[in-house]
Enzyme design. Structure first.
Site, mmCIF file in Angstrom:
data_model
loop_
_atom_site.group_PDB
_atom_site.id
_atom_site.type_symbol
_atom_site.label_atom_id
_atom_site.label_comp_id
_atom_site.label_asym_id
_atom_site.label_seq_id
_atom_site.Cartn_x
_atom_site.Cartn_y
_atom_site.Cartn_z
ATOM 1 N N LEU A 9 0.846 -1.183 0.000
ATOM 2 C CA LEU A 9 0.000 0.000 0.000
ATOM 3 C C LEU A 9 0.888 1.242 0.000
ATOM 4 C CD1 LEU A 9 -1.531 -2.399 1.519
ATOM 5 C CD2 LEU A 9 -2.966 -0.618 2.502
ATOM 6 N N GLY B 170 2.167 4.423 4.551
ATOM 7 C CA GLY B 170 2.612 3.307 3.719
ATOM 8 C C GLY B 170 2.752 2.006 4.494
ATOM 9 N N SER B 171 2.325 0.901 3.921
ATOM 10 C CA SER B 171 2.293 -0.349 4.678
ATOM 11 C C SER B 171 2.118 -1.545 3.747
ATOM 12 C CB SER B 171 1.158 -0.307 5.698
ATOM 13 O OG SER B 171 -0.041 0.109 5.080
ATOM 14 N N GLN B 172 1.894 -2.723 4.361
ATOM 15 C CA GLN B 172 1.698 -3.950 3.600
ATOM 16 C C GLN B 172 0.616 -4.797 4.260
ATOM 17 O OE1 GLN B 172 4.107 -8.038 3.067
ATOM 18 N NE2 GLN B 172 5.349 -6.261 2.520
#
Length: 226
Positions: free
Chosen positions: A107, A194-196
């Site tokens: 993301l 921001g991430s996953q």
């Protein structure tokens, strides 16, 4: 390239929708800082006062944009599995558990950061795991801070949604609790910046998405129950 551009423009300009409460909270704080800064700096320099006013107003607008919380109507058949998040698929492979396939979604700061249930079922467990803060698109992201949500469908298939922090993302929220029933597409959490997100699905699932594909949480079908 064209598909990626269309996807980005859709996210950037098509966000006139609700904003998550945390986004409103951050935006209000930024506007308050802007007002205070202008009051103090106006006495020193009119130029600097307007500069900081514009800066903090832009930051407030971006914060509201980042925390957008769109309403989405999930329409899928009983055998379909939908994406738990917006973003780009990094990998699709078997990892530690040989009985499951892991679909990792990155993301960016331009993606919606709300996570949704990929299937209809019951929450069997939620678990927070502390960790580091490596970049979410890094291979070492499996060592990052995370939250794991396990969902069991009526036909006893287990799905796991793993919210993972990144270098900028430092906070995860989970909206659901064990024993709670969720619908496919229902909001189950949010990650800041921001991430996953990693989705663990049974190996029997037929994967119909591919690496590098852009997906939308609650809308994109990524697999089928055989």
């Amino acid at each position: 390239m064209i598909k990626d551009l269309i996807y980005t423009l859709k996210n950037v300009f098509g966000w006139v929708t609700t904003v998550h409460p945390i986004g409103k909270k951050f935006a209000r704080r930024l506007l308050m800082i802007a007002a205070i800064s202008v009051l103090f700096l106006y006495l020193i320099s009119n130029c600097w006062a307007w500069f900081f006013l514009k800066l903090f107003v832009l930051l407030a607008i971006f914060t509201a944009f980042f925390f957008r919380n769109p309403e989405r109507k999930t329409r899928i058949n009983a055998d379909e599995i939908i994406s738990p998040a917006d973003g780009k698929i990094l990998s699709i492979k078997t990892e530690g558990d040989k009985d499951k396939i892991v679909i990792r979604i990155f993301l960016s700061i331009f993606d919606v950061h709300i996570q949704r249930s990929p299937v209809k079922g019951k929450i069997t467990d939620t678990k927070y795991i502390p960790g580091s803060f490596l970049f979410a698109n890094n291979k070492g992201a499996d060592k990052n801070e995370r939250n794991i949500t396990k969902i069991l469908t009526t036909n006893k298939k287990e799905f796991i949604v793993e919210q993972i922090t990144g270098a900028i993302a430092r906070r995860i929220e989970c909206f659901v609790k064990p024993k709670e029933t969720v619908e496919a597409g229902q909001r189950i959490g949010i990650i800041y910046f921001g991430s996953q997100v990693a989705l663990h699905v049974p190996k029997s699932v037929k994967i119909i998405c591919k690496e590098g594909q852009k997906v939308e949480g609650g809308l994109t079908t990524i697999g089928l129950l055989k």
